[in-house]
Write an enzyme that holds these catalytic residues in place. Structure first.
Site, PDB file in Angstrom:
ATOM      1  N   LYS A  40     -10.823 -31.861  36.554  1.00  0.00           N
ATOM      2  CA  LYS A  40     -11.531 -30.817  36.034  1.00  0.00           C
ATOM      3  C   LYS A  40     -12.476 -30.261  37.220  1.00  0.00           C
ATOM      4  O   LYS A  40     -13.183 -30.927  38.010  1.00  0.00           O
ATOM      5  CB  LYS A  40     -12.472 -30.944  34.864  1.00  0.00           C
ATOM      6  CG  LYS A  40     -11.508 -31.751  33.552  1.00  0.00           C
ATOM      7  CD  LYS A  40     -11.005 -30.495  32.771  1.00  0.00           C
ATOM      8  CE  LYS A  40     -12.166 -30.233  31.855  1.00  0.00           C
ATOM      9  NZ  LYS A  40     -12.066 -30.325  30.564  1.00  0.00           N
ATOM     10  N   ASP A  46      -7.644 -21.965  31.035  1.00  0.00           N
ATOM     11  CA  ASP A  46      -8.809 -22.547  29.791  1.00  0.00           C
ATOM     12  C   ASP A  46      -8.375 -21.323  28.654  1.00  0.00           C
ATOM     13  O   ASP A  46      -9.029 -20.259  28.542  1.00  0.00           O
ATOM     14  CB  ASP A  46     -10.110 -21.996  30.542  1.00  0.00           C
ATOM     15  CG  ASP A  46     -10.993 -22.483  29.695  1.00  0.00           C
ATOM     16  OD1 ASP A  46     -11.080 -23.164  28.698  1.00  0.00           O
ATOM     17  OD2 ASP A  46     -12.079 -22.080  29.806  1.00  0.00           O
ATOM     18  N   CYS A  68     -42.072  -2.593  40.561  1.00  0.00           N
ATOM     19  CA  CYS A  68     -43.277  -2.612  41.175  1.00  0.00           C
ATOM     20  C   CYS A  68     -43.421  -1.566  42.016  1.00  0.00           C
ATOM     21  O   CYS A  68     -42.764  -1.257  43.086  1.00  0.00           O
ATOM     22  CB  CYS A  68     -43.759  -4.109  41.760  1.00  0.00           C
ATOM     23  SG  CYS A  68     -45.090  -4.042  42.886  1.00  0.00           S
ATOM     24  N   CYS A 108     -47.651  -5.748  38.306  1.00  0.00           N
ATOM     25  CA  CYS A 108     -46.685  -6.713  39.182  1.00  0.00           C
ATOM     26  C   CYS A 108     -47.627  -7.991  39.181  1.00  0.00           C
ATOM     27  O   CYS A 108     -48.771  -8.079  39.655  1.00  0.00           O
ATOM     28  CB  CYS A 108     -46.864  -5.888  40.398  1.00  0.00           C
ATOM     29  SG  CYS A 108     -45.857  -7.162  41.702  1.00  0.00           S
ATOM     30  N   CYS A 111     -46.897  -4.965  48.439  1.00  0.00           N
ATOM     31  CA  CYS A 111     -46.811  -5.997  47.493  1.00  0.00           C
ATOM     32  C   CYS A 111     -46.156  -7.204  48.520  1.00  0.00           C
ATOM     33  O   CYS A 111     -44.907  -7.067  49.076  1.00  0.00           O
ATOM     34  CB  CYS A 111     -45.571  -5.797  46.556  1.00  0.00           C
ATOM     35  SG  CYS A 111     -44.964  -6.905  45.489  1.00  0.00           S
ATOM     36  N   GLU A 114      -0.373 -27.966  38.907  1.00  0.00           N
ATOM     37  CA  GLU A 114      -0.581 -26.496  38.374  1.00  0.00           C
ATOM     38  C   GLU A 114      -1.878 -26.251  37.882  1.00  0.00           C
ATOM     39  O   GLU A 114      -2.656 -27.504  37.581  1.00  0.00           O
ATOM     40  CB  GLU A 114       0.507 -26.254  37.259  1.00  0.00           C
ATOM     41  CG  GLU A 114       0.259 -27.290  36.102  1.00  0.00           C
ATOM     42  CD  GLU A 114       1.713 -27.513  35.354  1.00  0.00           C
ATOM     43  OE1 GLU A 114       1.928 -26.830  34.073  1.00  0.00           O
ATOM     44  OE2 GLU A 114       2.527 -28.110  35.863  1.00  0.00           O
ATOM     45  N   TYR A 128       3.966 -24.265  30.358  1.00  0.00           N
ATOM     46  CA  TYR A 128       3.927 -25.525  31.192  1.00  0.00           C
ATOM     47  C   TYR A 128       4.594 -26.768  30.841  1.00  0.00           C
ATOM     48  O   TYR A 128       4.651 -27.853  31.241  1.00  0.00           O
ATOM     49  CB  TYR A 128       2.441 -25.685  31.667  1.00  0.00           C
ATOM     50  CG  TYR A 128       1.594 -26.102  30.126  1.00  0.00           C
ATOM     51  CD1 TYR A 128       1.893 -27.045  29.289  1.00  0.00           C
ATOM     52  CD2 TYR A 128       0.511 -25.183  29.886  1.00  0.00           C
ATOM     53  CE1 TYR A 128       0.996 -27.237  27.927  1.00  0.00           C
ATOM     54  CE2 TYR A 128      -0.263 -25.339  28.807  1.00  0.00           C
ATOM     55  CZ  TYR A 128       0.141 -26.543  28.041  1.00  0.00           C
ATOM     56  OH  TYR A 128      -0.735 -26.672  26.774  1.00  0.00           O
TER      57      TYR A 128
HETATM   58  S1  IVH Z   1       0.225 -30.351  30.256  1.00  0.00           S
HETATM   59  C1  IVH Z   1       1.564 -33.899  27.739  1.00  0.00           C
HETATM   60  N1  IVH Z   1      -0.618 -28.483  31.613  1.00  0.00           N
HETATM   61  O1  IVH Z   1      -4.726 -29.044  28.258  1.00  0.00           O
HETATM   62  C2  IVH Z   1       0.655 -32.862  28.630  1.00  0.00           C
HETATM   63  N2  IVH Z   1      -1.734 -28.836  29.746  1.00  0.00           N
HETATM   64  O2  IVH Z   1      -5.927 -31.774  27.506  1.00  0.00           O
HETATM   65  C3  IVH Z   1       0.357 -31.870  27.919  1.00  0.00           C
HETATM   66  N3  IVH Z   1      -3.795 -27.157  29.606  1.00  0.00           N
HETATM   67  O3  IVH Z   1      -4.179 -28.854  25.063  1.00  0.00           O
HETATM   68  C4  IVH Z   1      -0.304 -30.797  28.409  1.00  0.00           C
HETATM   69  N4  IVH Z   1      -3.227 -25.927  31.158  1.00  0.00           N
HETATM   70  O4  IVH Z   1      -4.006 -26.602  26.305  1.00  0.00           O
HETATM   71  C5  IVH Z   1      -0.750 -29.119  30.522  1.00  0.00           C
HETATM   72  N5  IVH Z   1      -0.767 -26.781  32.968  1.00  0.00           N
HETATM   73  C6  IVH Z   1      -1.183 -27.598  32.051  1.00  0.00           C
HETATM   74  C7  IVH Z   1      -2.541 -27.238  31.313  1.00  0.00           C
HETATM   75  C8  IVH Z   1      -2.458 -27.800  30.131  1.00  0.00           C
HETATM   76  C9  IVH Z   1      -3.984 -26.238  30.033  1.00  0.00           C
HETATM   77  C10 IVH Z   1      -4.313 -27.638  28.195  1.00  0.00           C
HETATM   78  C11 IVH Z   1      -3.463 -27.863  27.122  1.00  0.00           C
HETATM   79  C12 IVH Z   1      -3.855 -28.982  26.235  1.00  0.00           C
HETATM   80  C13 IVH Z   1      -4.946 -29.543  27.070  1.00  0.00           C
HETATM   81  C14 IVH Z   1      -4.720 -31.052  27.349  1.00  0.00           C
END
Ligand code: IVH
Length: 761
Positions: A318, A121, A430, A412, A436, A117, A229
């Site tokens: 990431k 952010d 300009c 310019c 130019c 998934e 999630y």
């Molecule tokens: S699972 C045990 N799923 O990432 C695992 N975290 O670095 C619990 N986050 O603080 C996290 N999207 O805020 C999970 N699809 C996702 C997420 C997610 C964002 C964030 C979450 C957590 C941080 C972990």
């Protein structure tokens, strides 16, 4: 109050709550409302009313109780029953490969199934449900204790106040991410700016700031979103066997769960997902900073366990950071294709969005002032996708004692011409035009661009040299370049002059839309160029078009129309176009289909004759003899035939005697306006019921346009000439059909003859 009335009211309150919950869900979670807002408001007010009159009916999970409670003086600390962990990060593919290998080895599996998934952010939160009701919402804090933000979270319409299952589980913690959609962030910042309040740097900060309001009424005004999630600490619930099934359970409980989730197999499945989400990233309505991979089987998850504060069964892959901090070494200006002067920050090199960035745009002078960015500042630089890197903001608590402010130069830096910033405009330019060299280079680069003439291999370095050495002044000069003229340029030996000459030669065959776009007419982008090509079908017609005519093109307003007319009025531009054509640049004429058949009354309405509204237009359309006669009518005739007022009649005569207006009409007619109904009903139209055959190429009308016109007047167009043919319309290079017509003695018309028959100009 009597008992039955009471139970009726209680029943109504329950119905209303359920209906509102459902509509909330449809609106805020599914993004698919089924009733108009006004209807929703009505239900909501009815419930509010009921609860005000019968406070004993109020329940904490009532949708009318989302915003309640007095402002807090501080947030209470809460301990999470199950800690809120973090995730290990992976940046490179190899790290993902290693993750998958560790898991396969630990589980003794050949291939592992993963639930994948996006990594949102935003801000992590935990929602606690007891006996099906939301009793607590908390921030992550340090993972073990967070802040109690229940009152604020209850204002978020996408968060269910109660669970659907009956009987509900005794206890449940739903974990997920609070975020703000990009569009809601933009809107919030616009509102903040209007109120003269502080702007938020990004949607995450806006979400976090909104969540940490002591007054829930403020949080309620912010449009916050939520994605669930994970699920922890369930009591009294048969947990499913996989993470993906657990998410499906959350869906049944009306939690928003991201639709981008997927189940994949093996490391290739992970990497494919990473790339597909990476490509979608910009088009998602919210920010993500990567993707998360989780072993799907929950028993296997438990088997893997945790290290320190992160699970071994999951990893966050990431995306390269899109924002980074660096220093502004200098602020210079750059001259664009249309002379626009853009301040550019020269930066201490910084790695952002996957590349090293040394320059970032500051857009314009006002932006520099608004963001208060100075030479010497530490700044946040952003590079999203393939977009030009920009300076987002200055980090004020790192501002050194001595900074310098940016000053817009007076002349310019490339050609020395005056820089002019018209009052009320954001952009300084300009005034050197194509004198130019900077503008010339940009014009050539634009001309050669992939979406324009698509000359492969003609990049910035080459354009610089060609202009600096005086070999190319305008795009037309490109077509005079030969191998000797290119061979001595830097980087040419290895790039091969021959390839470039071939690419230039190949670019000659193009489309009208590309050609128009390549000219670099100010305010004419790719989409507008396409509309123009489709509307006018030929460059000559476009070049002759008046401002007024141009405004009949879909999506073109007075400003764009003016800039097109100005461009083609410029002698220099006409010359360049002439040279390009004689160099052999060519395209096929476009099929035109933009001018829809219309009624004569509607057409007259379009003309915007002062004092002529829709009903007067209807009457004008009835003028005996049709439109052509109408244009020549004098005020007396108009009053006599149509019973117009003296003023209206004078206005019509004035309008038609103005050469500019006649020109517009002529141009529109030439584009193939056809009249339906009233025109075809025009008494005794000689076209009505007659059969035409078209052959050869007419000077102005395409075959489709001619056919449309004939049919609009009630005629027919046939494919071959026979005794039943009434007229043959012949143009250049007409062949056997013309010969047959002559043999059969069928009248033959040219374009002019046809138009006359049609009663048009
Ligand atoms: S699972 C045990 N799923 O990432 C695992 N975290 O670095 C619990 N986050 O603080 C996290 N999207 O805020 C999970 N699809 C996702 C997420 C997610 C964002 C964030 C979450 C957590 C941080 C972990």
């Amino acid at each position: 109050m009597d008992r039955t009335v009471r139970t009726d009211i209680a029943k109504r309150a329950r119905e209303l709550r359920e209906a509102i919950e459902l509509h909330n869900y449809r609106y805020y979670v599914l993004d698919a409302p089924t009733i108009p807002d006004a209807e929703y408001d009505r239900l909501f007010r009815e419930l509010q009313d009921l609860e005000a009159r019968h406070p004993e009916l109020i329940v904490p999970e009532s949708p009318a109780q989302r915003v309640g409670g007095a402002p807090l003086s501080e947030f209470r600390q809460v301990t999470h029953r199950t800690p809120m962990l973090s995730l290990n990060n992976a940046f490179e593919d190899e790290e993902v490969v290693a993750f998958d290998r560790r898991i396969r080895e630990a589980l003794g599996a050949r291939e592992v199934e993963y639930a994948v998934e996006p990594k949102f952010d935003g801000v992590a939160i935990s929602l606690t449900y007891q006996n099906g009701l939301l009793v607590q919402g908390a921030t992550r804090g340090d993972g073990y204790t967070g802040e109690d933000v229940t009152a604020n979270l209850k204002t978020v319409r996408a968060i269910p106040l109660r669970l659907q299952s009956d009987p509900p589980p005794a206890r449940l913690d739903v974990r997920g991410e609070m975020l703000m959609f990009k569009r809601d962030f933009e809107r919030l910042n616009a509102e903040q700016a209007l109120k003269g309040e502080k702007l938020f740097v990004n949607p995450r900060n806006a979400a976090a700031g909104s969540l940490r309001q002591l007054d829930p009424r403020i949080t309620a005004t912010r449009r916050l979103a939520f994605f669930a999630y994970a699920l922890e600490g369930a009591e009294g619930l048969n947990l499913p066997k996989t993470h993906s099934a657990l998410l499906e359970y959350l869906v049944t409980q009306r939690f928003p769960v991201c639709v981008e989730r997927k189940v994949v197999r093996g490391v290739q499945g992970l990497l494919d997902y990473y790339h597909s989400i990476g490509e979608k990233r910009e088009t998602l309505p919210y920010h993500i900073d990567g993707v998360v991979y989780k072993v799907n089987d929950l028993r296997r998850q438990a088997q893997m366990g945790f290290v320190a504060r992160a699970p071994r069964f999951a990893v966050a892959h990431k995306f390269p950071a899109e924002e980074a901090m660096t220093e502004v070494l200098e602020i210079d200006v750059q001259v664009g294709r249309t002379g626009a002067i853009t301040p550019v920050a020269r930066l201490k090199p910084v790695f952002v969005g996957g590349v090293t960035v040394t320059n970032a745009t500051l857009h314009n002078e006002d932006e520099v002032r608004r963001k208060d960015i100075r030479i010497g500042d530490t700044v946040i630089v952003r590079r999203a996708g393939d977009v030009i890197p920009e300076v987002v903001s200055a980090v004020l608590d790192r501002r050194p004692a001595r900074t310098r402010e940016f000053i817009m130069p007076k002349t310019c830096p490339v050609c020395g011409s005056k820089i002019i910033r018209p009052p009320g405009e954001a952009v300084a330019r300009c005034s050197g035009g194509l004198y130019c060299p900077a503008q010339r280079k940009q014009a050539i680069l634009h001309f050669a661009g992939r979406r324009a003439m698509d000359i492969e291999g003609l990049g910035e370095k080459l354009a610089d040299q060609l202009v600096d050495r005086g070999r190319v002044e305008t795009p037309a000069d490109l077509y005079r370049l030969d191998i000797p003229a290119l061979a001595d340029l830097e980087r040419m030996a290895d790039l091969s002059a021959g390839n470039l000459v071939r690419a230039i030669e190949n670019s000659k065959k193009t489309t009208l839309a590309r050609f128009i776009y390549s000219l670099g007419i100010p305010n004419v982008g790719e989409a507008t160029a396409k509309e123009l090509a489709r509307f006018f079908g030929s460059l000559d017609r476009l070049m002759r078009a008046s401002e007024k005519t141009l405004q009949y093109v879909p999506d073109i307003g007075s400003e764009v129309a003016r800039s097109i007319v100005q461009f083609f009025a410029e002698r220099h531009n006409q010359e360049v176009i002439g040279k390009l054509r004689s160099a052999g640049v060519r395209w096929e004429e476009e099929k035109r289909g933009r001018l829809k058949p219309t009624t004569l009354a509607q057409f007259i309405g379009w003309l915007d004759i002062p004092g002529v509204g829709p009903s007067a237009a209807e009457r004008l359309a009835e003028y005996p003899g049709g439109f052509k006669r109408l244009m020549q009518a004098d005020a007396q005739a108009l009053r006599r035939e149509l019973d117009l007022s003296a003023n209206a009649a004078r206005s019509v005569v004035d309008y038609f005697s103005n050469p500019e207006n006649r020109n517009v009409i002529e141009q529109l007619m030439d584009l193939g306006v056809t009249f339906t109904k009233d025109a075809a009903e025009g008494e005794g139209s000689p076209v009505r019921g007659k059969t035409f055959v078209l052959t050869g190429t007419l000077p102005n009308l395409t075959r489709e346009a001619a056919k449309e016109k004939i049919e609009a007047m009630g005629g027919k167009v046939a494919g071959s000439v026979s005794k039943k043919t009434d007229y043959v319309v012949a143009g250049a290079e007409a062949g056997s059909k013309l010969a047959t017509a002559q043999k059969l003695g069928i009248p033959i018309l040219g374009e002019e003859g046809l138009k006359e028959l049609l009663g048009q100009l």
